[in-house]
Scaffold this motif. Sequence first.
Motif, short mmCIF file in Angstrom:
data_model
loop_
_atom_site.label_atom_id
_atom_site.label_comp_id
_atom_site.label_asym_id
_atom_site.label_seq_id
_atom_site.Cartn_x
_atom_site.Cartn_y
_atom_site.Cartn_z
N PRO A 149 0.00 -3.63 -5.51
CA PRO A 149 0.14 -4.10 -4.13
C PRO A 149 -1.23 -4.37 -3.52
N GLY A 150 -1.39 -5.50 -2.88
CA GLY A 150 -2.68 -5.89 -2.34
C GLY A 150 -3.56 -6.62 -3.34
N ALA A 203 6.27 -17.66 -8.21
CA ALA A 203 5.98 -16.57 -9.14
C ALA A 203 6.01 -15.21 -8.46
N GLY A 204 6.19 -15.22 -7.14
CA GLY A 204 6.32 -13.95 -6.42
C GLY A 204 5.14 -13.55 -5.56
N PHE A 205 4.16 -14.41 -5.41
CA PHE A 205 3.01 -14.08 -4.57
C PHE A 205 3.38 -14.29 -3.09
N ASP A 206 2.91 -13.39 -2.26
CA ASP A 206 3.25 -13.43 -0.84
C ASP A 206 2.38 -14.42 -0.07
N GLU A 207 1.16 -14.61 -0.54
CA GLU A 207 0.26 -15.57 0.08
C GLU A 207 -0.34 -16.46 -1.00
N ALA A 208 -0.63 -17.70 -0.64
CA ALA A 208 -1.25 -18.63 -1.59
C ALA A 208 -2.15 -19.59 -0.83
N GLY A 260 -3.68 -16.36 -5.26
CA GLY A 260 -2.43 -15.75 -4.82
C GLY A 260 -2.66 -14.28 -4.48
N LYS A 261 -2.02 -13.82 -3.41
CA LYS A 261 -2.17 -12.44 -2.99
C LYS A 261 -0.81 -11.73 -2.95
N VAL A 262 -0.83 -10.47 -3.33
CA VAL A 262 0.36 -9.63 -3.25
C VAL A 262 0.25 -8.80 -1.98
N ALA A 263 1.32 -8.72 -1.23
CA ALA A 263 1.29 -7.97 0.02
C ALA A 263 1.08 -6.48 -0.25
N LYS A 264 0.37 -5.82 0.66
CA LYS A 264 0.23 -4.36 0.57
C LYS A 264 1.52 -3.72 1.00
N ARG A 265 1.89 -2.69 0.31
CA ARG A 265 3.16 -2.03 0.63
C ARG A 265 2.94 -0.90 1.65
#
Length: 265
Positions: A149-150, A203-208, A260-265
């Motif tokens: 995450p993140g 692909a599942g990235f929260d931000e691009a 691409g960024k993954v959201a922090k949980r």
Amino acid sequence: MRTEEIRQAAIDSHDRDAGKFEEWYHALDRSRFSNAFTYGRSKIDALVGELFGSLPKDGKVLDVGCGTGEHLQRALKAGLKAYGVEPAPAMLEVARRNVPDAEIKQGVATELPFKDGQFDAVIMVEVLRYLDRADTDKALKEARRVLKPGGQLLVTLVNRWALDGFYVLQRARSLVRGKQFDAVNPYCLFHTPASAKRDLKQAGFDEARTEGKLLAPLRIAYKLNERFGGWLASKVERADDAINRASLAQPFAGHLIAVGKVAKR
């Protein structure tokens, strides 16, 4: 079968050219203006350096298609833990020799040999361009899988409408030869900024987001004469970098970089 053939052609090409890549990186150490590879790679390396600098202390970086290990060395120098994946045997041998402190495994982007959620960052520099659509989708999902995450993914892509005309050249080659790739000229998948962002989101990235580098068609100048290309690049670099900051220039740049960024949980 076509997907596997495309993938194998890329592996064979890089296996054969491992020594050439080592020479190019030595040239980059001397001057970023040495040749077309060194100049273009210096622009990508600057963004990779920014990414590494944003990571937490002792963060874990995975370089997919790590080649000769250049970015693994940079990660270690930045105080990060470095891991690599490389499918080409000759490249793998060089990387393990050059970066003994990194954990480097033989493998492919579509089946990463790591567990879920291990890395703070994944980079794929000049990897996805050689894969077809099916493999590209798998590779992006695999990168998403192994990120914490993140976490962030940085990939380089080839712009369809880059001013250096590579898309036109590749199409002409395929028409003349009756096929899209061979051992000398591997397959190339072209993107636009919009398609790059779409693929990351799917692909599942929260931000691009995307960036363009190397707008001026300097590769053509380098092909005409390396000394002339280096001189010209040194003269237009500042202006070229400034123009690349404009979003309207992105679709025409020689290098398309997507993050691409993954959201922090």
